[in-house]
Design an enzyme around this catalytic site. Sequence first.
Site, mmCIF file in Angstrom:
data_model
loop_
_atom_site.group_PDB
_atom_site.id
_atom_site.type_symbol
_atom_site.label_atom_id
_atom_site.label_comp_id
_atom_site.label_asym_id
_atom_site.label_seq_id
_atom_site.Cartn_x
_atom_site.Cartn_y
_atom_site.Cartn_z
ATOM 1 C CG PHE A 698 -1.745 -0.945 1.151
ATOM 2 C CD1 PHE A 698 -1.716 -2.055 2.024
ATOM 3 C CD2 PHE A 698 -2.915 -1.091 0.391
ATOM 4 C CE1 PHE A 698 -2.626 -3.129 1.993
ATOM 5 C CE2 PHE A 698 -3.756 -2.201 0.597
ATOM 6 C CZ PHE A 698 -3.752 -3.116 1.433
ATOM 7 C CE LYS A 715 2.857 4.783 5.569
ATOM 8 N NZ LYS A 715 2.793 3.786 6.648
ATOM 9 C CG ASP A 814 -0.046 -5.066 3.783
ATOM 10 O OD1 ASP A 814 0.782 -4.384 3.121
ATOM 11 O OD2 ASP A 814 -0.030 -6.303 4.196
#
Length: 962
Positions: A698, A715, A814
């Site tokens: 992701f 990020k 995740d």
Amino acid sequence: MEERRSCYCRNNGFLLQLVLLFFFLLLFLDVPMVATAAPSSAPLNSTQVSIMKDLSALVTARWNTSDSNPCRWDGVNCSSSSSLSFVTNLTLSGYGLSNSTIFSHLCDLDTLQSLDLSKNSFANSVQQFFTSSCSMKAVLRSLNLSSNLIAIPLGDFSGFPLLEVLDLSFNSFSGGVSTQFNSLPKLRSLNFSSNNLVGDVPTSMVLSLEELVLSSNKFSGSIPKALFNYQNLTMLDLSQNNLNGGVPDEFLKLPKLRTLLLSGNVLSGNIPVSVSNVASLSRFAANQNNFTGFIPSGITKNVKMLDLSYNNLGGVIPSDILSPVGLETVDLTRNMFEGHIPSNLSSTLYRLRLGYNSLNGTIPDTIGDALALAYLELDSNQLMGSIPFDLGKCKKLSLLNLASNKFQGRLPDAIGNLDKLVVLKLQMNNLDGPIPSLLSDLANLSTLNLSHNSFIGEIPREISKLSKLSVLNLQGNKISGSIPDSISLLPSLIELSLGNNSLNGTIPMMPTKLSTVLDLSHNHLSGSIPSNIGLLNDLEVLDLSYNDLSGEVPESLVNMQSLTQLVLSYNHLSGSIPIFPRHVELNYTGNPGLQNGIENNENAPTGGKRSAHGILVIIFAIAGALGGLCLLTAIVTISYSKRIYRVEDEGTSTEEVVARIINGHLITMNSIHASAIDFSKAMEAVSNQSNIFLKTRFCTYYKAVMPNGSTYSVKRLNYSDKILQIGSQGKVGHELEVLGKLSNSNVMVPLAYVVTEDNAYIIYEYVHKGTVFDFLHAGRSDVLDWPSRYSIAFGLAQGLTFLHGCTQPVLLLDLSTSTIHLKSMNEPQIGDVELYKIVDTLKSSGSLSTIAGTVGYIPPEYAYTMRLTMAGNVYSFGVILLELLTGKPSVSDGIELAKWALSLSGSPDQREQILDTTVSRTSAAVHRQMLSVLNIALACVVLSPDARPKMRSVLRMLFNAK
Ligand SMILES: *[C@@H]1O[C@H](CO)[C@@H](O)[C@H](O)[C@H]1NC(C)=O
Ligand SMILES: *[C@@H]1O[C@H](CO)[C@@H](O)[C@H](O)[C@H]1NC(C)=O
Ligand SMILES: *[C@@H]1O[C@H](CO)[C@@H](O)[C@H](O)[C@H]1NC(C)=O
Ligand SMILES: *[C@@H]1O[C@H](CO)[C@@H](O)[C@H](O)[C@H]1NC(C)=O
């Protein structure tokens, strides 16, 4: 008015100028004095000034380059000859460096004597520095590259003719060592600890070597005799290798030896007698080997710290071993010693461990001579007699463990003098008499275990004064009377075991922190179960069996959020049993009046409770047209097409323009980060693909260097165009603020975020050594030995327990080895923590690609429940444990690791096949621990989500597997 004020100001300004001038003159007058005092203030040679300027562009760290003299920069030392200075020492430790082009600049500093580049991220590209010619190498005396990521075979060092100190510890250098050091005539200190070196212990170094540290490698064979030619050795550390055979008895040839460490090998034979006679030797450890025979007499004449634990030594402990003045620690745990404890005790001895032997006799009355004693462990022997009164003289004792012996008689009141005591373990003896109320004077006591003795009388009510007590275990005695009401005042108590006594009366209010066990079984308690027990939200096991309790089971027990086991059997309870969540193991036999309530109407009661458990539900609002089955296929297709975890970068061209910031927010309150983080700099970094250091399913991570030189991770949320709908940005910001307040060293906490026109970025501290995936599956698995893997598992469990335990639990969308970052080889950090919060904000617009994490880690039930749960996270965690145990990826050849492991879990033989044999073969202890961890992993990946343990239990099980 206006006029006059400005005039006044001008006057003031003039005064100020005068004052400044005055100070300036003072300073100026002082300058010559300062200059003569400090030699390095001679100007730096101009060639070197420009080299340092070039370096500063690469050293993205704390260099204050506004100071024109590089000799004053952090970690730079210069010395001067005549009128010019030269750089002699450079210390760039922990600067986040990884680009080895820095070496070409360093090579021009041909006056450098000492170079410290430890704790950076240099990898195999440093090979060039070792092999190419470089004028700095010709003069360098000390090189420290420890704690980097270098994984190359050890080359030779002929380019460094003057090297005296070489520290390459904590890397992954491989291969054998033969002649590589032949060419270093001045070598004094060599440290290769924690690499992957194999073969024989090297003996090709110059004979004047003083320090040789080779611990935690894979050296094998026996200890070479040639090592005893190094007569100037002061430190010899061969611990944690695979050395075998006997140890040559030639230590008199090493008259300067101060530290000798042989621990953690498979050495056998006797402890060499000559060790006793090396006058300089102060520390000797040979623990965890297969040594047999006796302890040589006089071994502690010189040695102050002695560790011979976990061997097969036997005989009587020499009578003079504990007496020398200056002696500090003696550890003889787990051998086969018999006879008495020596009675001559040194007043400097502070740690004495003699547990798990076959010692008999009594504790000597002279124990009071050991005035420095802080740790005394005599457990699991055959010691008898009473606990001597004089033990009360050892006022520094903080741990006293006399468990599993044959001690008898009363506990002396003098124990109450030991006000530093933190742990007192006297279980499994024959002690009797009342529990002295003076125990309540032990203000620091945290663990009190008196179980399985013959104590009588009541529980002293003063016990409530023990404000730090966390474990109180009195079970298996003859204690009578009622449980004092004051027990509820123990603010730190987490475990209370009073079972198997003769307690009567009713159950009082219990301390609210109780979390592991409340065991009141096998007593004569009467009355009803108080409904306030239901307030013990953290309690996992409640055992009230074998008492005289009557009345109904209070409905409030159903609300105990952590309860996993409830034992009510053999009482006189009546009425109907409330309906507990299915994962609560319930035992109520032997209560004739008790009826099981409405049988298993699963949905109604459990549904409500689940949300009390904080098992939050995310509903992925999928276009209504998609039916369940269709959805399932869609997930599988997407997951497989994304092939494990690496996502090809979509759409970012190298020439991407710097995105326009809509909104940049600091989350952190930390002033250092607050002043360092620069949003436009962060956006500049993400516009350049070469800054990418990690991509997960992701997210894409970029490295960004801020104007002050410190490094951060930025990020980018992939798919964020789909995630961030117009209007949801405020909500995202809010969720990130909440996460930013979390604080746990195993969780990556956001420091700031930036929202641009089409993306969202989150800024973190840069702690990246690689992900667990990188180390396990990208050819670096040999770096991760079992202790590192265990620490990673444990750290991860701590982080997850913390996230699941938040007031608003945080679930991981995740969770896989590629979202776990490593701060070091044994400190994991959970990344991508915010995803579920952010994805949650788009309930209304959900996209298929955001569902359910990475293939191989997706719990089977997600396919039909379409919701994220704690139990689902536990499953993913179990898969990570399996990866650490097997070294295999979560999916190989289309088969999921969890399914494969479950299919082999039936028989013990097959379980063996699950483990990574290169790791499990290292020692019997490792093998044992891996099997325990395997059991935990298998419990985490069972099919039924309800049957999986909670993270908190997982953490405790991992801890117990230590
Ligand atoms: C300055 O240093 C360089 C390289 O370190 C050296 O070649 C040069 O001779 C030095 N210059 C002076 C004036 O000492
Ligand atoms: C290292 O730095 C040099 C010079 O700044 C640059 O050209 C190169 O691309 C960098 N290499 C890496 C791997 O980042
Ligand atoms: C510089 O390095 C030399 C050689 O290793 C060392 O002896 C000296 O103590 C160091 N000086 C400073 C100030 O660190
Ligand atoms: C040990 O050190 C002493 C004093 O520094 C020196 O004279 C001697 O040569 C050294 N021994 C060896 C074997 O190099």
